[in-house]
Design an enzyme around this catalytic site. Sequence first.
Site, mmCIF file in Angstrom:
data_model
loop_
_atom_site.group_PDB
_atom_site.id
_atom_site.type_symbol
_atom_site.label_atom_id
_atom_site.label_comp_id
_atom_site.label_asym_id
_atom_site.label_seq_id
_atom_site.Cartn_x
_atom_site.Cartn_y
_atom_site.Cartn_z
ATOM 1 N N SER A 1 -77.171 17.269 15.113
ATOM 2 C CA SER A 1 -78.201 17.658 14.145
ATOM 3 C C SER A 1 -77.510 18.383 12.995
ATOM 4 O O SER A 1 -76.367 18.852 13.145
ATOM 5 C CB SER A 1 -79.182 18.628 14.825
ATOM 6 O OG SER A 1 -80.022 19.263 13.889
ATOM 7 N N TYR B 1 -81.311 25.810 20.437
ATOM 8 C CA TYR B 1 -81.093 24.487 19.819
ATOM 9 C C TYR B 1 -79.801 24.488 19.007
ATOM 10 O O TYR B 1 -78.981 23.572 19.118
ATOM 11 C CB TYR B 1 -82.299 24.159 18.929
ATOM 12 C CG TYR B 1 -82.317 22.746 18.388
ATOM 13 C CD1 TYR B 1 -82.805 21.690 19.160
ATOM 14 C CD2 TYR B 1 -81.862 22.465 17.096
ATOM 15 C CE1 TYR B 1 -82.839 20.393 18.667
ATOM 16 C CE2 TYR B 1 -81.897 21.173 16.597
ATOM 17 C CZ TYR B 1 -82.391 20.140 17.386
ATOM 18 O OH TYR B 1 -82.421 18.856 16.883
HETATM 19 P P1 NAD Z 1 -88.578 12.846 20.350
HETATM 20 O O1 NAD Z 1 -89.310 13.942 21.050
HETATM 21 O O2 NAD Z 1 -89.344 11.765 19.667
HETATM 22 O O3 NAD Z 1 -87.546 12.152 21.337
HETATM 23 C C1 NAD Z 1 -86.892 12.844 22.350
HETATM 24 C C2 NAD Z 1 -86.631 11.862 23.459
HETATM 25 O O4 NAD Z 1 -85.995 12.554 24.539
HETATM 26 C C3 NAD Z 1 -87.921 11.250 24.008
HETATM 27 O O5 NAD Z 1 -87.698 9.896 24.310
HETATM 28 C C4 NAD Z 1 -88.173 12.062 25.271
HETATM 29 O O6 NAD Z 1 -88.903 11.330 26.229
HETATM 30 C C5 NAD Z 1 -86.738 12.287 25.709
HETATM 31 N N1 NAD Z 1 -86.591 13.401 26.637
HETATM 32 C C6 NAD Z 1 -87.050 14.675 26.522
HETATM 33 N N2 NAD Z 1 -86.744 15.379 27.629
HETATM 34 C C7 NAD Z 1 -86.072 14.532 28.449
HETATM 35 C C8 NAD Z 1 -85.510 14.647 29.734
HETATM 36 N N3 NAD Z 1 -85.583 15.797 30.432
HETATM 37 N N4 NAD Z 1 -84.915 13.565 30.280
HETATM 38 C C9 NAD Z 1 -84.853 12.395 29.618
HETATM 39 N N5 NAD Z 1 -85.372 12.216 28.394
HETATM 40 C C10 NAD Z 1 -85.971 13.277 27.816
HETATM 41 O O7 NAD Z 1 -87.576 13.584 19.340
HETATM 42 P P2 NAD Z 1 -86.548 12.997 18.277
HETATM 43 O O8 NAD Z 1 -86.850 13.698 17.013
HETATM 44 O O9 NAD Z 1 -86.479 11.526 18.307
HETATM 45 O O10 NAD Z 1 -85.188 13.622 18.843
HETATM 46 C C11 NAD Z 1 -84.133 12.845 19.383
HETATM 47 C C12 NAD Z 1 -82.813 13.579 19.218
HETATM 48 O O11 NAD Z 1 -82.548 13.728 17.819
HETATM 49 C C13 NAD Z 1 -82.807 14.993 19.802
HETATM 50 O O12 NAD Z 1 -81.566 15.259 20.399
HETATM 51 C C14 NAD Z 1 -83.033 15.865 18.579
HETATM 52 O O13 NAD Z 1 -82.515 17.141 18.758
HETATM 53 C C15 NAD Z 1 -82.273 15.075 17.530
HETATM 54 N N6 NAD Z 1 -82.664 15.380 16.144
HETATM 55 C C16 NAD Z 1 -83.922 15.148 15.685
HETATM 56 C C17 NAD Z 1 -84.230 15.431 14.357
HETATM 57 C C18 NAD Z 1 -85.608 15.168 13.761
HETATM 58 O O14 NAD Z 1 -85.864 15.589 12.631
HETATM 59 N N7 NAD Z 1 -86.496 14.469 14.421
HETATM 60 C C19 NAD Z 1 -83.249 15.979 13.521
HETATM 61 C C20 NAD Z 1 -81.979 16.207 14.035
HETATM 62 C C21 NAD Z 1 -81.691 15.901 15.349
#
Ligand code: NAD
Length: 257
Positions: free
Chosen positions: A139, A152
């Site tokens: 991130s 985080y």
């Molecule tokens: P999201 O909530 O849509 O996706 C998260 C995924 O992780 C989901 O598929 C969920 O089911 C899964 N998950 C959660 N807990 C779990 C567990 N215990 N076991 C297995 N799977 C699990 O969120 P996202 O925004 O798509 O985030 C995905 C990644 O991207 C994360 O690591 C997040 O930190 C990172 N990220 C997101 C953003 C953003 O703006 N959305 C920015 C930077 C980084």
Amino acid sequence: MTLAGKTAIVTGSNSGIGLGVAHELARAGADVVINSFTDRDEDHALAAEIAAKHGVRVRYIAADMSDGDACRKLIAAAGDCDILVNNAGIQYVAGIDEFPVDKWNAILAINLSSAFHTTAVALPLMRAKGWGRVVNIASAHGLTASPYKSAYVAAKHGVVGLSKVTALETAGQGITCNAVCPGYVLTPLVEAQIPDQMKKHGMDRETVIKEVMLDRQPSRQFATTAQIGGTVAFLCSAAADQITGTTISVDGGWTAM
Ligand code: NAD
């Protein structure tokens, strides 16, 4: 179809960025394993949908990424792993002095330790073939900090560090490891926050996105899940054979500030 014949495992991929990554790797020809902790009909239907769209094999394997043994079993159950994308992640926001210990432990387990466990089991499989890709979804918070996101930010900085060590331990073996650092990405989770923010600030959708949600993202535009997926697919391509141990920001200029 540059990735034909490769098997990719994407953790936390039944929604958001992970799902976008799964689509882009499938589009590039890889067989894909998608994952989350649930085991519902709709999870398996999602795998069938991606398979039908891109003409590759896609399986859904349930495994809880907060549990180290389950992380290791996911890789074993997939049977093969040429490309590992550690994406599963959760968030919780509170000051350090009020941060619930269970939330701290869960964020460290899911956002950081899971990548250690999956990588540990995947590397021998990659070494046996002399080719592999580990892509960790970190991130902008793997490179910078924000208040109230101690767990985080700590976990994501840890992911960047783990990516560097993985790269050093695999250098010259046909295996690379990098961290992708997204800024704000328009996922269903983020989309769901927009109405609340509009109400709270008394702003219309466009204004709340630009002035409030994207105040640290100079482009004032969200990144998309397809853009993150495309970046991962690039890191899996031959053009990226010598890109290892580094970070690629997809953040509209956030970390240039
Ligand atoms: P999201 O909530 O849509 O996706 C998260 C995924 O992780 C989901 O598929 C969920 O089911 C899964 N998950 C959660 N807990 C779990 C567990 N215990 N076991 C297995 N799977 C699990 O969120 P996202 O925004 O798509 O985030 C995905 C990644 O991207 C994360 O690591 C997040 O930190 C990172 N990220 C997101 C953003 C953003 O703006 N959305 C920015 C930077 C980084």
